[in-house]
Design an enzyme around this catalytic site. Sequence first.
Site, short mmCIF file in Angstrom:
data_model
loop_
_atom_site.label_atom_id
_atom_site.label_comp_id
_atom_site.label_asym_id
_atom_site.label_seq_id
_atom_site.Cartn_x
_atom_site.Cartn_y
_atom_site.Cartn_z
N GLU A 56 0.83 -1.20 0.00
CA GLU A 56 0.00 0.00 0.00
C GLU A 56 0.87 1.26 0.00
O GLU A 56 0.64 2.19 -0.75
CB GLU A 56 -0.92 0.03 1.24
CG GLU A 56 -1.85 -1.16 1.34
CD GLU A 56 -1.25 -2.30 2.18
OE1 GLU A 56 -0.08 -2.68 1.95
OE2 GLU A 56 -1.97 -2.80 3.06
N CYS A 92 -2.04 -2.65 7.35
CA CYS A 92 -1.46 -2.50 8.70
C CYS A 92 -1.70 -1.08 9.20
O CYS A 92 -2.11 -0.18 8.44
CB CYS A 92 0.03 -2.84 8.67
SG CYS A 92 1.08 -1.52 8.03
N CYS A 95 0.18 1.79 7.34
CA CYS A 95 -0.41 2.13 6.04
C CYS A 95 -1.71 2.91 6.21
O CYS A 95 -1.99 3.83 5.44
CB CYS A 95 -0.64 0.87 5.21
SG CYS A 95 0.89 0.17 4.57
ZN LIG Z 1 1.28 -1.69 5.79
#
Ligand SMILES: [Zn+2]
Length: 143
Positions: A56, A92, A95
Amino acid sequence: MDMKQKLMRTASDMRALSYAPYSHFTVGAALLGKDGKIYTGCNVENAGYGPTICAERTAFVKAVSEGCREFLMIAIAGGKEQEDCADLCAPCGVCRQVMREFCDPDSFLILMGRDGEIHAERTLSELLPMSFGPDDLKGRNIL
Ligand SMILES: [Zn+2]
């Protein structure tokens, strides 16, 4: 094929470019800019672990470095190499915060799935409630 499906197909295909010799967890991302372009990314691991970057963020950094700072949605596809594990790969926390820097939390969409199929769709504010963003540095929320 509509845009959401196209993004998920692209994200799924990007897993093939993932560099994940340590975790064998491959992730692909496809980010749609307001300029209409699709910016792609994959996770790139590192022997030092810390320098590893997610798919990402790879997509966001590519987009911003090419002059795009406004986005509509991102598709994320990920899982263990050659295994049927999770149906989706959620972004996560790091991100999510990077998304918050450039995206409207209430309208930016995060599509999660595998193999070209969307299994979940959430707004950024659903995945990152009560977030801290650029406006907070302007003192907007100071009582
Ligand atoms: Zn991430």
